[in-house]
Motif scaffolding. Structure first.
Motif, PDB file in Angstrom:
ATOM      1  N   LYS A  46       3.501   2.499   5.140  1.00 13.73           N
ATOM      2  CA  LYS A  46       4.159   3.486   4.266  1.00 13.73           C
ATOM      3  C   LYS A  46       4.412   2.897   2.884  1.00 13.73           C
ATOM      4  CE  LYS A  46       6.463   5.868   8.096  1.00 13.73           C
ATOM      5  NZ  LYS A  46       7.768   6.245   8.695  1.00 13.73           N
ATOM      6  N   LEU A  47       4.839   1.669   2.848  1.00 10.71           N
ATOM      7  CA  LEU A  47       5.103   1.037   1.560  1.00 10.71           C
ATOM      8  C   LEU A  47       3.816   0.865   0.762  1.00 10.71           C
ATOM      9  CD1 LEU A  47       7.723  -1.674   2.588  1.00 10.71           C
ATOM     10  CD2 LEU A  47       8.152   0.424   1.298  1.00 10.71           C
ATOM     11  N   ASN A  48       2.739   0.503   1.442  1.00  9.31           N
ATOM     12  CA  ASN A  48       1.448   0.393   0.747  1.00  9.31           C
ATOM     13  C   ASN A  48       1.034   1.737   0.165  1.00  9.31           C
ATOM     14  OD1 ASN A  48       1.263  -2.312   1.310  1.00  9.31           O
ATOM     15  ND2 ASN A  48      -0.076  -2.053   3.087  1.00  9.31           N
ATOM     16  N   TYR A  49       1.227   2.800   0.934  1.00 10.02           N
ATOM     17  CA  TYR A  49       0.867   4.143   0.454  1.00 10.02           C
ATOM     18  C   TYR A  49       1.700   4.508  -0.763  1.00 10.02           C
ATOM     19  CZ  TYR A  49       0.097   9.187   0.463  1.00 10.02           C
ATOM     20  OH  TYR A  49      -0.220  10.465   0.094  1.00 10.02           O
ATOM     21  N   LEU A  50       3.011   4.209  -0.695  1.00 12.73           N
ATOM     22  CA  LEU A  50       3.868   4.518  -1.845  1.00 12.73           C
ATOM     23  C   LEU A  50       3.466   3.693  -3.057  1.00 12.73           C
ATOM     24  CD1 LEU A  50       7.391   4.807  -0.176  1.00 12.73           C
ATOM     25  CD2 LEU A  50       5.915   6.649  -0.983  1.00 12.73           C
ATOM     26  N   ASP A  51       3.065   2.432  -2.827  1.00  7.76           N
ATOM     27  CA  ASP A  51       2.591   1.631  -3.957  1.00  7.76           C
ATOM     28  C   ASP A  51       1.357   2.259  -4.601  1.00  7.76           C
ATOM     29  OD1 ASP A  51       4.559  -0.251  -3.815  1.00  7.76           O
ATOM     30  OD2 ASP A  51       3.460  -1.559  -2.449  1.00  7.76           O
ATOM     31  N   GLN A  52       0.421   2.742  -3.760  1.00 11.17           N
ATOM     32  CA  GLN A  52      -0.809   3.341  -4.289  1.00 11.17           C
ATOM     33  C   GLN A  52      -0.525   4.614  -5.066  1.00 11.17           C
ATOM     34  OE1 GLN A  52      -3.894   2.077  -4.230  1.00 11.17           O
ATOM     35  NE2 GLN A  52      -3.084   0.235  -3.236  1.00 11.17           N
ATOM     36  N   ILE A  53       0.312   5.466  -4.513  1.00  4.13           N
ATOM     37  CA  ILE A  53       0.587   6.731  -5.192  1.00  4.13           C
ATOM     38  C   ILE A  53       1.416   6.503  -6.450  1.00  4.13           C
ATOM     39  CG2 ILE A  53       2.704   7.396  -3.987  1.00  4.13           C
ATOM     40  CD1 ILE A  53       1.518  10.218  -3.758  1.00  4.13           C
ATOM     41  N   ALA A  54       2.316   5.468  -6.376  1.00  2.45           N
ATOM     42  CA  ALA A  54       3.080   5.139  -7.584  1.00  2.45           C
ATOM     43  C   ALA A  54       2.154   4.610  -8.664  1.00  2.45           C
ATOM     44  CB  ALA A  54       4.160   4.108  -7.243  1.00  2.45           C
ATOM     45  N   LYS A  55       1.148   3.804  -8.247  1.00  3.91           N
ATOM     46  CA  LYS A  55       0.182   3.279  -9.220  1.00  3.91           C
ATOM     47  C   LYS A  55      -0.644   4.416  -9.817  1.00  3.91           C
ATOM     48  CE  LYS A  55      -1.895  -0.417  -7.990  1.00  3.91           C
ATOM     49  NZ  LYS A  55      -2.848  -1.330  -7.295  1.00  3.91           N
ATOM     50  N   PHE A  56      -0.983   5.403  -8.963  1.00  2.00           N
ATOM     51  CA  PHE A  56      -1.766   6.541  -9.453  1.00  2.00           C
ATOM     52  C   PHE A  56      -1.029   7.259 -10.561  1.00  2.00           C
ATOM     53  CE2 PHE A  56      -2.257  11.175  -9.120  1.00  2.00           C
ATOM     54  CZ  PHE A  56      -3.573  11.314  -9.503  1.00  2.00           C
ATOM     55  N   TRP A  57       0.240   7.554 -10.335  1.00  2.00           N
ATOM     56  CA  TRP A  57       0.993   8.303 -11.365  1.00  2.00           C
ATOM     57  C   TRP A  57       1.323   7.418 -12.562  1.00  2.00           C
ATOM     58  CZ3 TRP A  57       0.573  13.138 -11.567  1.00  2.00           C
ATOM     59  CH2 TRP A  57       0.456  13.904 -10.396  1.00  2.00           C
TER      60      TRP A  57
END
Length: 1453
Positions: free
Chosen positions: A82-93
């Protein structure tokens, strides 16, 4: 700290074992014993015996380490995804120029990863919107139904997740707004992304506001739009900050309305950045280095602050639940530090280690060699790892672990699937979770299924020790999990391929190491195949380990040799197959290679990373690599002719090694067959002890396992050796005869069983013949004993000789016991006969009882029964008389001597010694002697002395005999004591330090002032001996009246001589009243111990010594004891009472002679002599003698003339007018004698005490009464004298009489008359009178204060309603009581006041030392008419308070 909503459910407990000391001595053997049970759980806990406590050997001061940093929510696999996913989506935005803000739904953060995953599972965004299934999505996210949460989730998905998912899929974002966060109104329901930067996500290389977006510069014509390939409208042309490509804002999908602010990335760069895989996760090292102390302080402080309670009070259950809550939490980011995998070679083991660095104590040496020492266990003889030369860190060499609360170790299995053992040296517990090896693959499947994203990037993730998964999650998917709390001093063992994880409850120190046993070898081989599939490096070569053990099979444990043979066989078969495949490929070249000499990285298969040992394929043209024979096709593209085999052993050498292993493994079978033949005697030949010992030695030398057959051999040897030893002892016992040790004989049945046992043993022993010979002797003796018993009664001598022969045999024969009983019976009958014989000495009751008890154990017979009956009858009679005598001795009602004599006479006929009868006889003899003593003392020439009677009474009371004379003696003693008590009350002052006898006897040592004073002080303290001893009287002298009288006369003379010597000594002392005194060694000392000086000092008229007036009783000036209707004038100063005797001279009350005569009359009626009575008679005779001489002197012509002149002078003074008048006393009656005589108002005489003392109540003193002392003070200048001229011939006899009279402890009127006459013949002592006045003033002031306190006390009692105010009560009391009530009440109140004030108030008043009737028989006949006048102002001198603690208050009778 708030616990999570989902409570953690602890898994079941793992097995716990508590070995005995015998089991604990063999570590690997015990582990093999518990393996069938423990390996089903994967882990187990072992509690050592309580006494096994190894010392902590780490040098604490030098131990420094750098821990690892652990962020708890990154450890759990699902949370990390979950944290990896949040990192990716945070990086996207972030690339889009916006910051991620995660919304809150229903008061908790929206789980974007779960939302995305559920949307995919439900068919995708379009399908869910089409079917309107967003409510189902909310339900799967565990949101409550209703509240339109589905629509809210759709909105959040469209704005945050959907654009990212489109980019991930590569679709165009035509329908999506790529900047949903510009509207401030929409941002209110979101919160900024606060997920901390983690290891798996590198810091962004892009700064959202680092630089502005670029526009095309007008001077650059070559820039064209990547979408339309045109370069027009350059003001609408955007430059990507990542790749420098150009795009028109209207060509983008969707088109942008204007040039964006900040950094901008094109769609291609956004896709590339978002699809970049995350870096492999791992722990980072802390930057700070710790000592054990600093780490412990940090750890304890963290835990105490986190739980807000002392560390030792936090329950383990609470820590466990909180750990898994934090691990599963996305929001809370708790970071801890863990000192893990610390090399013990570098920092030192926690166990003592035998090396040359330091000297070990005996206790440390014991633990340094223990198999449970983790430095020793991996290299034990039964361990496989001892055959590996290298020190493999963590496997052969222990690692150390310093933990704090929440520090964790993730799911993992040990290298090469080996065993591991962990020991917690000290600190808080360590919580473990374990999964058995059977479920290892299932655990891996569950974790891969639940977190595929992690395993896609890290296939060997579980081997990195960086991933946790909640045990409840695993259990919900069917994985069996157990747990345990490892406390300090406990071991935890993990079994091969058993996954385990856990965390620390707090600050602790642990040590762990791997070990491998014979049963591990198959698992180790399977692990190598597993590593080959995973392409993981090996820690060591399994083939090399097997071959090394096979090379020296004689050094192997038998079980290990069998296991190695099995593994070696499989390995050789596989090697044959692989080499055959190599030949089939056409590779024929080969060369021998000593692989064990190569580094591991030079002999690893380039395909599967396996470490090669038996063989490998190499290429001449590609020398940098090689492959194992399982990957011969993956070496290189070169021709087979260029490839060659590198081998360690030929195929012919391997079977030879296998054969040696087989011989070692099968040597046990050969040995076992020989042992079986020997034990079963299959060939019919019994082996000797030497042959059996050789077989046992062979097993020990070849280290055969402790099998059942070996145990049978050892038991057979032990039994045979015990039989030989017993047989030798039996033979030597016969030779020793009666001198052998008792208690070691065997019975006849045991002897026969022993012989059978020797015959049944599979061992030949030549001692069997000796035992057979002893058995034959015993059987012959048995037959002879039976014959003797059959012919009873036999001669006692014959029976005794048979017994002696039986004892020499060394074997107990049943008939010997019967012989012994017959002998004991004869001996007992002889003893009874001797005891009851008339000529024998009387036996005691204990002897009789002992005979009866012994008779119960002898063989029964008619003679025995008869003897027992006689003994019992005699004992019953004796006990009855003994009880009767006891009652007489103990009874309260004592019996007369005649009764006791009758009892004793009757008991004399019993032939038994009776203690109570003897005591009664002795008591009767004492009683007769006592009666004789009483008769003798009563019929003597003199009355008996009191001491003798008291001694007789004390003896008579102790006798248990009724004595008629005792009551009479007790009455006489009581009467004597009553007389002595009455005499003591007559003479002794209250609390007097003298005894009656001391007061009645003359003071023989009066001549020494220091001696007299010190003895008076000793009497005060109870240290002084009596005056009778000072007179030289012994106890026997006191019984002789003549001796008492002679001693008394001698004491009188010594007393007179002594007082004269004392007067001469004291007269040389300086006067305290003198203005200046010369220094002198002889100085007066008051009774208080201080030197009297200045005003207030008084001189004793007898001993001439000086005292403080406040420390002694002083006379009252106007307390003339003679009543008279006409008072004397104040100026008749010679009649004033100024005579002062110190307490050392005046020792008693000095009663009047009439009182003493009454005591003498009572004494004459006593039939008892007392020393005090003798002394009182002597004192009375002395007083009467002195009185006769005094009357004779007063009746002489010269003295009579002087007395007449005094009377005339008194009349003249009475007729003279007074210059000053004292104030009128308002309550004086008109008939007051003073007012009649003088015509002036004078203070009223209040009354006289029994002895003439004034009874002046302090509360009744009128305000003007104090003027009497002022009047006396004003008269002092007018006092003149002497008023008489005493010739020396007259003065000297009177002074001598006065001296003798003052020595008498009797009050006589003649003494007062002589005193006044001598006073008139000398000047008035103004200084003494002034001193007495000052003392009276001080005393009166204290009396008034005392009176006021008493008045206040009366008022309080009146307010409380005291009984004294009850009129009816007063009427019921007798008149005498009521009349004396105020005085008695006043005295009682004074005592109560003193008790209340604790003695701080004024001390009780002391009466004067003179008798009230001094002049009644003295001056009255001599003065004629003048004798009728009494001294004026009898109430002007209140009682003086004396504060001196040594001086007791004096009271007059």
């Amino acid at each position: 700290m708030e616990p999570g909503s989902d409570d953690f459910l602890p898994p079941p407990e793992c097995p716990v074992f508590e070995p005995s000391w015998a089991e604990f001595r063999d570590p690997l053997g015990y582990i093999a014993k518990i393996r069938p049970i423990a390996e089903k759980s994967g882990i187990c806990k072992i509690r050592p015996p309580a006494d096994w406590q190894p010392p902590f050997a780490v040098e604490v001061d030098n131990f420094r380490f750098t821990p690892r940093i652990q962020r708890l929510n990154e450890l759990e696999a699902q949370t990390r995804v979950k944290l990896n996913y949040l990192d990716q989506i945070a990086k996207f935005w972030e690339i889009q120029g916006s910051s991620l803000k995660i919304p809150n739904v229903e008061r908790r953060i929206l789980d974007l990863y779960s939302l995305s995953k559920i949307v995919v599972e439900e068919g995708g965004y379009e399908a869910i919107c089409k079917d309107r299934r967003w409510a189902r999505v909310a339900q799967r996210l565990n949101y409550p139904p209703g509240k339109n949460i589905g629509s809210l989730l759709r909105s959040h998905y469209e704005r945050i997740v959907y654009p990212y998912e489109m980019y991930q899929s590569g679709a165009n974002l035509v329908q999506c707004n790529t900047r949903p966060f510009d509207n401030e109104e929409k941002d209110k329901e979101y919160k900024p992304h606060s997920i901390p930067l983690r290891q798996s996500v590198q810091p962004s290389k892009f700064n959202s506001y680092g630089r502005r977006a670029k526009r095309l510069q007008p001077d650059i014509e070559s820039y064209v739009c990547r979408m339309c390939s045109r370069g027009d409208e350059d003001d609408k042309l955007l430059l990507c900050d990542g790749c420098d490509d150009n795009y028109h804002i209207f060509c983008l999908l969707p088109p942008l309305p204007e040039i964006p602010k900040g950094v901008w990335r094109c769609p291609k760069c956004v896709m590339a950045e978002c699809k970049r895989p995350p870096e492999a996760f791992g722990f980072e090292q802390a930057t700070r280095e710790y000592t054990l102390q600093s780490f412990g302080e940090m750890a304890d402080s963290f835990k105490a602050d986190y739980f807000n309670m002392p560390v030792h009070m936090v329950p383990t259950e609470l820590v466990e639940k909180e750990f898994w809550r934090l691990v599963n939490s996305i929001e809370e980011d708790v970071t801890v530090e863990y000192g893990a995998d610390i090399h013990s070679k570098e920092f030192g083991s926690g166990f003592p280690v035998s090396d040359s660095k330091r000297h070990l104590t005996p206790e440390e040496e014991e633990y340094a060699t223990s198999g449970w020492n983790l430095n020793v266990m991996p290299v034990l003889e039964q361990s496989v790892l001892c055959h590996i030369n290298a020190d493999i860190s963590g496997m052969k060499v222990p690692w150390l672990y310093v933990g704090m609360v929440f520090s964790a170790f993730c799911w993992h299995i040990e290298d090469h699937w080996s065993y591991s053992i962990n020991y917690l040296h000290w600190g808080e517990p360590k919580t473990w979770y374990g999964v058995p090896s059977l479920a290892a693959e299932h655990l891996e499947e569950v974790m891969k299924k639940l977190t595929p994203e992690l395993f896609d990037s890290q296939p060997d993730l579980l081997h990195q020790l960086v991933t946790l998964m909640n045990p409840n999650t695993l259990m919900s998917h069917g994985v069996p999990v157990v747990r345990t709390n490892q406390c300090a001093g406990e071991f935890v063992i993990t079994f091969p391929r058993a996954y385990h994880s856990g965390f620390n409850q707090g600050y602790n120190f642990a040590e762990a190491v791997n070990f491998c046993t014979a049963d591990w070898l198959p698992a180790g081989r399977q692990c190598i195949e597993h590593y080959r599939r995973l392409r993981r490096y090996c820690v060591f070569s399994h083939e090399e380990l097997i071959c090394k053990m096979a090379a020296c099979p004689e050094k192997l444990d038998l079980n290990l040799a069998a296991a190695v043979h099995k593994e070696m066989f499989i390995m050789v078969q596989e090697e044959r197959r692989l080499r055959k495949a190599l030949l089939e490929k056409g590779i024929t070249e080969a060369e021998r290679e000593a692989f064990e000499l190569l580094p591991d990285d030079e002999r690893q298969c380039i395909k599967c990373k396996t470490t090669c040992f038996l063989s490998a394929l190499a290429c001449y043209d590609c020398p940098d690599g090689l492959v194992c024979l399982s990957h011969i096709n993956d070496l290189c593209k070169c021709s087979s002719s260029r490839q060659y085999l590198r081998y360690r052993y030929t195929l012919d050498e391997l079977p030879a090694m296998l054969h040696k292993l087989k011989v070692r493994a099968e040597s046990f079978d050969t040995w076992a067959n020989k042992v079986r033949v020997a034990l079963e005697v299959e060939d019919g030949r019994k082996r000797s002890l030497e042959e059996l010992r050789a077989l046992e030695s062979e097993a020990r030398e070849r280290r055969f396992p402790n099998s059942e057959l070996l145990q049978r051999l050892k038991n057979c040897l032990s039994e045979a050796e015990a039989c030989v030893s017993r047989a030798l002892g039996l033979v030597s016992g016969q030779e020793a005869g009666p001198h052998r040790m008792t208690g070691l004989q065997m019975t006849l049945a045991e002897l026969r069983a022993f012989l059978d046992q020797m015959n049944n043993l599979p061992c030949a022993m030549h001692q069997i013949g000796d035992v057979k010979g002893i058995l034959e002797q015993v059987e012959a003796y048995q037959a002879e004993a039976c014959e003797a018993l059959a012919s009873l009664p036999s001669s006692p001598g014959l029976l005794q000789s048979l017994l002696e022969r039986g004892r020499q045999l060394g074997v107990e024969v049943p008939e010997a016991q019967q012989l012994q009983r017959q002998v004991e019976q004869a001996q007992w009958l002889d003893e009874v006969k001797r005891t009851l014989a008339p000529s024998a000495r009387r036996g005691t009751l204990a002897v009789m009882r002992g005979l009866l008890v012994a008779g119960a154990s002898v063989a029964p017979s008619p003679a025995v029964d008869k003897a027992q009956a006689e003994l019992q009858e005699l004992l019953t009679i004796a006990e009855r008389w003994e009880e009767k005598a006891h009652l007489c001795l103990e009874a309260r009602q004592k019996h007369p001597p005649a009764t006791l004599e009758a009892i004793i006479h009757e008991a004399e006929n019993i032939p038994v010694h009776l203690p109570n009868i003897q005591a009664l006889k002795e008591a009767l003899a004492k009683a007769r002697a006592w009666i004789a003593d009483v008769d003798e003392i009563q019929n003597g020439d003199h009355y008996p002395c009191l001491d003798d009677l008291e001694g007789l009474v004390a003896v008579g009371r102790d006798l248990p005999v009724g004595l008629e004379e005792l009551r009479q003696l007790e009455l006489q003693v009581l009467t004597a004591h009553s007389w002595r008590e009455k005499a003591s009350k007559t003479f002794l002052k209250k609390n007097s330090c003298y005894t009656l006898l001391e007061v009645l006897c003359p003071c023989a040592d009066a001549g020494s002032d220091s001696t007299k004073r010190s003895r008076w002080m000793e009497k005060e303290l109870g240290l002084y001996k009596s005056d009778t001893e000072l007179l030289g009287l012994s106890a026997q002298d006191l019984r002789d009246p003549g001796s008492v009288i002679v001693a008394f006369k001698e004491g009188e003379q010594k007393e007179k001589e002594g007082i004269l010597q004392l007067r001469r000594t004291n007269s040389t002392k300086p006067s305290p009243l003198a203005s200046s005194t010369t220094a002198s060694s002889a100085t007066s000392i008051c009774v208080c111990g201080q030197v009297p000086a200045g005003v207030g000092a008084l001189q004793c008229d007898l001993c001439q010594d000086w005292f403080h007036g406040r420390c002694v009783s002083v006379p009252r000036l106007l307390s003339s004891p003679r009543p008279s209707p006409t008072p004397s004038p104040l100026l008749a100063w010679w009649e004033w009472d100024t005579k002062f005797l110190c307490p050392l001279c005046m020792r008693s009350r000095r009663p009047r002679l009439e009182t003493i005569l009454a005591l003498l009359v009572a004494l004459q009626r006593l039939p008892v002599r007392l020393p005090e009575g003798e002394a009182l008679q002597c004192l009375t005779e002395r007083a009467i003698s002195w009185q006769g001489r005094a009357r004779q002197a007063l009746a002489s012509e010269d003295v009579t003339a002087l007395l007449g002149r005094l009377a005339e002078l008194r009349q003249r003074l009475q007729a003279e007018p007074r210059p000053e008048e004292p104030p009128t006393y308002p309550s004086a009656p008109a008939s007051d004698p003073l007012r009649e005589g003088s015509g002036k108002d004078m203070p009223k005489v209040q009354g006289l005490l029994e002895n003439g003392d004034s009874m002046t109540s302090p509360e009744k003193v009128a305000p003007g009464e104090g003027s009497d002392l002022e009047l006396l003070s004003s008269l002092l200048p007018r006092l003149t004298g002497p008023v008489l001229e005493l010739p020396e011939a007259t003065r000297a006899p009177l002074e001598e009489l006065m001296l003798e009279g003052d020595l008498l402890e009797v009050t006589l009127d003649e003494n007062q008359s002589i005193w006044q006459l001598l006073q008139a013949g000398q000047p008035p002592d103004v200084e003494r009178i002034r001193t007495l006045l000052e003392l009276e003033k001080a005393e009166r002031h204290g009396s008034r204060a005392r009176g006021r306190a008493l008045e206040r006390r009366r008022r309080r009692k009146a307010d409380r309603g005291g009984e004294g105010d009850d009129p009816a009560r007063e009427e019921l009391e007798p008149k005498r009581v009521r009349s004396s009530g105020p005085e008695a009440e006043e005295a009682q109140e004074e005592e109560e006041l003193e008790e209340e004030t604790g003695g701080e108030g004024p001390p009780p008043p002391l009466p004067t030392t003179d008798s009230p009737s001094t002049q009644e028989n003295g001056l009255e006949p001599a003065l004629g008419a003048s004798s009728g006048s009494s001294g004026p102002f009898p109430t002007l001198t209140p009682r003086l308070h004396v504060p001196c603690p040594q001086q007791p208050p004096q009271q007059q009778l």
